[in-house]
Design a protein around this motif. Sequence first.
Motif, PDB file in Angstrom:
ATOM      1  N   GLU A   1       0.855  -1.191   0.000  1.00 29.01           N
ATOM      2  CA  GLU A   1       0.000   0.000   0.000  1.00 29.01           C
ATOM      3  C   GLU A   1       0.886   1.233   0.000  1.00 29.01           C
ATOM      4  O   GLU A   1       1.882   1.293   0.723  1.00 29.01           O
ATOM      5  CB  GLU A   1      -0.913   0.017   1.238  1.00 29.01           C
ATOM      6  N   VAL A   2       0.521   2.204  -0.814  1.00 28.28           N
ATOM      7  CA  VAL A   2       1.173   3.513  -0.797  1.00 28.28           C
ATOM      8  C   VAL A   2       0.106   4.504  -0.393  1.00 28.28           C
ATOM      9  O   VAL A   2      -0.914   4.614  -1.072  1.00 28.28           O
ATOM     10  CB  VAL A   2       1.731   3.879  -2.192  1.00 28.28           C
ATOM     11  N   GLY A   3       0.310   5.201   0.703  1.00 29.42           N
ATOM     12  CA  GLY A   3      -0.720   6.142   1.121  1.00 29.42           C
ATOM     13  C   GLY A   3      -0.283   6.970   2.296  1.00 29.42           C
ATOM     14  O   GLY A   3       0.800   6.756   2.865  1.00 29.42           O
ATOM     15  N   PRO A   4      -1.150   7.939   2.668  1.00 30.25           N
ATOM     16  CA  PRO A   4      -0.792   8.823   3.772  1.00 30.25           C
ATOM     17  C   PRO A   4      -0.936   8.125   5.111  1.00 30.25           C
ATOM     18  O   PRO A   4      -1.821   7.288   5.298  1.00 30.25           O
ATOM     19  CB  PRO A   4      -1.828   9.950   3.652  1.00 30.25           C
ATOM     20  N   VAL A   5      -0.057   8.447   6.029  1.00 25.60           N
ATOM     21  CA  VAL A   5      -0.203   8.045   7.421  1.00 25.60           C
ATOM     22  C   VAL A   5      -0.107   9.319   8.264  1.00 25.60           C
ATOM     23  O   VAL A   5       0.440  10.326   7.815  1.00 25.60           O
ATOM     24  CB  VAL A   5       0.844   6.993   7.847  1.00 25.60           C
ATOM     25  N   PHE A   6      -0.679   9.244   9.460  1.00 29.53           N
ATOM     26  CA  PHE A   6      -0.893  10.451  10.246  1.00 29.53           C
ATOM     27  C   PHE A   6      -0.300  10.288  11.640  1.00 29.53           C
ATOM     28  O   PHE A   6      -0.619   9.314  12.334  1.00 29.53           O
ATOM     29  CB  PHE A   6      -2.399  10.721  10.340  1.00 29.53           C
ATOM     30  N   ARG A   7       0.549  11.206  12.037  1.00 32.35           N
ATOM     31  CA  ARG A   7       1.166  11.127  13.364  1.00 32.35           C
ATOM     32  C   ARG A   7       1.098  12.507  14.034  1.00 32.35           C
ATOM     33  O   ARG A   7       1.651  13.477  13.512  1.00 32.35           O
ATOM     34  CB  ARG A   7       2.626  10.698  13.255  1.00 32.35           C
ATOM     35  N   ALA A   8       0.447  12.540  15.161  1.00 30.90           N
ATOM     36  CA  ALA A   8       0.349  13.798  15.906  1.00 30.90           C
ATOM     37  C   ALA A   8       1.670  13.997  16.642  1.00 30.90           C
ATOM     38  O   ALA A   8       1.746  13.959  17.867  1.00 30.90           O
ATOM     39  CB  ALA A   8      -0.838  13.763  16.855  1.00 30.90           C
ATOM     40  N   GLU A   9       2.696  14.205  15.863  1.00 33.36           N
ATOM     41  CA  GLU A   9       4.076  14.278  16.321  1.00 33.36           C
ATOM     42  C   GLU A   9       4.314  15.619  17.019  1.00 33.36           C
ATOM     43  O   GLU A   9       4.302  16.659  16.372  1.00 33.36           O
ATOM     44  CB  GLU A   9       4.976  14.127  15.087  1.00 33.36           C
ATOM     45  N   PRO A  10       4.499  15.599  18.319  1.00 34.56           N
ATOM     46  CA  PRO A  10       4.608  16.887  19.014  1.00 34.56           C
ATOM     47  C   PRO A  10       5.980  17.531  18.894  1.00 34.56           C
ATOM     48  O   PRO A  10       6.187  18.628  19.411  1.00 34.56           O
ATOM     49  CB  PRO A  10       4.299  16.505  20.473  1.00 34.56           C
ATOM     50  N   HIS A  11       6.910  16.856  18.224  1.00 37.94           N
ATOM     51  CA  HIS A  11       8.265  17.396  18.127  1.00 37.94           C
ATOM     52  C   HIS A  11       8.477  18.098  16.797  1.00 37.94           C
ATOM     53  O   HIS A  11       8.086  17.589  15.754  1.00 37.94           O
ATOM     54  CB  HIS A  11       9.296  16.274  18.286  1.00 37.94           C
ATOM     55  N   ASP A  12       9.090  19.239  16.863  1.00 40.69           N
ATOM     56  CA  ASP A  12       9.354  20.020  15.668  1.00 40.69           C
ATOM     57  C   ASP A  12      10.794  19.744  15.241  1.00 40.69           C
ATOM     58  O   ASP A  12      11.711  20.433  15.651  1.00 40.69           O
ATOM     59  CB  ASP A  12       9.147  21.502  16.010  1.00 40.69           C
ATOM     60  N   THR A  13      10.987  18.705  14.443  1.00 44.63           N
ATOM     61  CA  THR A  13      12.335  18.332  14.019  1.00 44.63           C
ATOM     62  C   THR A  13      12.432  18.374  12.493  1.00 44.63           C
ATOM     63  O   THR A  13      11.419  18.503  11.809  1.00 44.63           O
ATOM     64  CB  THR A  13      12.705  16.893  14.463  1.00 44.63           C
TER      65      THR A  13
END
Lengths: 433, 433
Positions: free
Chosen positions: B203-215
């Motif tokens: 599968e090629v598609g978007p994944v979502f991460r509420a990543e709180p780090h600004d890196t």
Amino acid sequence: MTSSPPRTLCAQLPAAEPASTVRLQGWVHRRRELAALTFLVLRDRTGLAQVVVKDTDLVVPPEETTVEVVGTATANPQAPGGLEVTDPAITALTEPAATPPVELWRPALNVSLPTLLDHAPVTWRHPAQKARWQLAAASLRGFRETLDAAGFTEIHTPKFVESATESGANVFCVDYFGRPAYLAQSPQFYKQQMVGVFERVYEVGPVFRAEPHDTVRHLAEYVSLDAELGFVEDHRDVLRVLREVLAGMVASVHEHASAAVGLAGADVPVVPEEIPVLHFRDALALVGAPADEPDLAPEHERAIGAWAKAEHGSDFVAVEGYPMAKRPFYTHPWSRDGAEEARWSNSFDLLFRGLELVTGGQRLHRPSAYDAAIRARGEDPAAYAAYLQAFEHGMPPHGGFAIGLERWTGRLVEAANVREVTLFPRDLHRLTP
Amino acid sequence: MTSSPPRTLCAQLPAAEPASTVRLQGWVHRRRELAALTFLVLRDRTGLAQVVVKDTDLVVPPEETTVEVVGTATANPQAPGGLEVTDPAITALTEPAATPPVELWRPALNVSLPTLLDHAPVTWRHPAQKARWQLAAASLRGFRETLDAAGFTEIHTPKFVESATESGANVFCVDYFGRPAYLAQSPQFYKQQMVGVFERVYEVGPVFRAEPHDTVRHLAEYVSLDAELGFVEDHRDVLRVLREVLAGMVASVHEHASAAVGLAGADVPVVPEEIPVLHFRDALALVGAPADEPDLAPEHERAIGAWAKAEHGSDFVAVEGYPMAKRPFYTHPWSRDGAEEARWSNSFDLLFRGLELVTGGQRLHRPSAYDAAIRARGEDPAAYAAYLQAFEHGMPPHGGFAIGLERWTGRLVEAANVREVTLFPRDLHRLTP
């Protein structure tokens, strides 16, 4: 697991040397115990193979258990492909499988829709059900191959968008680090902006609609096949590319999923060299609807589909010129062969067997036209500032279309409900499995 | 627009008949007004072409305006490809373009990251920036072509999931028809279930991460290239498929984006026949970290990458056997060549030039193993009921991997920040354009 001989796939068994030792891996599709022997039908990704167990001490695990079978390839005119496996050693690769909610070995999968969907991880294993998705996968491949060959660039655009305006009605709202964001209903704005970069783009991905209606053709999440291209004369250029894409999808189904066509009982269409086109005005007249009707009702679409079949022998028909009042603000008004009409649009719906499958058309490209169109709807162009950048900095005449994957596959197999051809459908009521 | 002669693409101009009339369409890439003449460099999806305007009454629109040019193909050894267009008629296809936020015609796009991102619809038009995405698009094509040829089936699985459990930490919550739903952090659970159906899936598609780090390497939404396959011996089989996939991506970049390699200044790796593999324990020793260290720090990864380059001439190195304590519950414990060790896992990270690019490994497949693993983490298997169906009804030993598209492209062009190779990045602070 023994590491030799190498694995033989079920579809390769008929080509095995008779009397040679073969190693197969798969699921116990069917275990049939007779008085003197047991038949084990093994299923792998390529199909089925027959294994004959005469050793009455040998335990054949229950259906759906994964196993490895090492035995002798033996000619038997009665076996599928003329070869079966005899004198097998059988190794279970997991614990004995629980009895499936449906009998997967029966030729037809006769289950209610809730059973089909509640047990999707298992019901998709049925060869006829699996074949439905194989048609979808082959169609996706044909979509991309056609566009790759025509100079299109694949893009991936964000599913999080800042404003509901951007996304349209019936949007899902997300808690985005403490502020609201919305899930994109389509990649429309982004694919247009990317025409400014790549001229010709496509995207295959999920779109999200908080669809409050529980119908057989709506989902809260579906796979959209989007394309957009620049330097078009009008929407007819878009329709020509759409025709090529549909022909490519059909060719890919025949090339890569021919067995699935039979298993799923698919009625794969022939895409005509030229898709018949009706103006919306003429479509209304054809179905006997009042001339001021703003849209086509489902029964009108069915009648137009029947007309296309009878008159043109075509499963496809495009209705062009939909009233501007019913189309989104970025729609280009009617302009073709030098004639302009503000009431009608350079847009179309493509009907496949009497059902809307694709919406497409030419878009506005001049910044002044966007400004006027947005103001005419009582909105403020400032709300669209990020999107309008592309137009202020030079965009070509362009257009595009979007095909709903599930509607396409649904029509191929004449599914009563689009959920039957969706791996894990999401709707008003369903969020699992 | 005149409809004849047919359009000539910029890349086709050198092959045009000298003295013939040609029609080009594109953007005014550069307008250079000299005393006696004006040079117009036209840009389309295939490249650039030079147009010479001697008629001083002819208005050449400002840069980025879309135009049609009809003129004479004329040999000029100084022109790119040896041909230019003379005596042109120029028709603007839109209003004069506003001055771009950056000078797109300059060879290098020297802008700050905020300018690059705030004006993405325009900055992506710069040939060197555009080339970066062309590398991504060609990589996607290579990923799919390799897996299609190896008997994998493309799938599309839902992005809405019912529980945060299913999705992992740092999940986004959606208002789903009045109840909470979550956005999938990966298609992990679904691709495993589909191994039960198709054996080999991607599968090629978007994944979502509420990543709180600004890196510089994290995004709230990215494109994941996922694959999963059944009937593996252990994670080394997964790594072998990953090697083929990377080699296919590299081959596709050379085949379909060779010009982009030069424009983007990409350093395309050679994928070795066999990717060097280090056990986690040995990796710790190599970098001089304590033996009870549970994970590799970024500086460790860089050191291991340097080691692989120096010792094996390889830009890639796999670290296998990561401690079970740091891996998700579905990870298979170490089991290889008959040896089993509960502390280590049959999983790996693939480092590309010293940066984690891929995580993969073998998963559990026995229902009893899932039950134990979930309980060992203090959770209730009932919370995973939909997912566990697949295992109860028979799953093969299997494994898979996920490649982050943006990390891959970022490394190819040595981008300082993954946002530079993302069409419209989304992060803690950014939700537009």
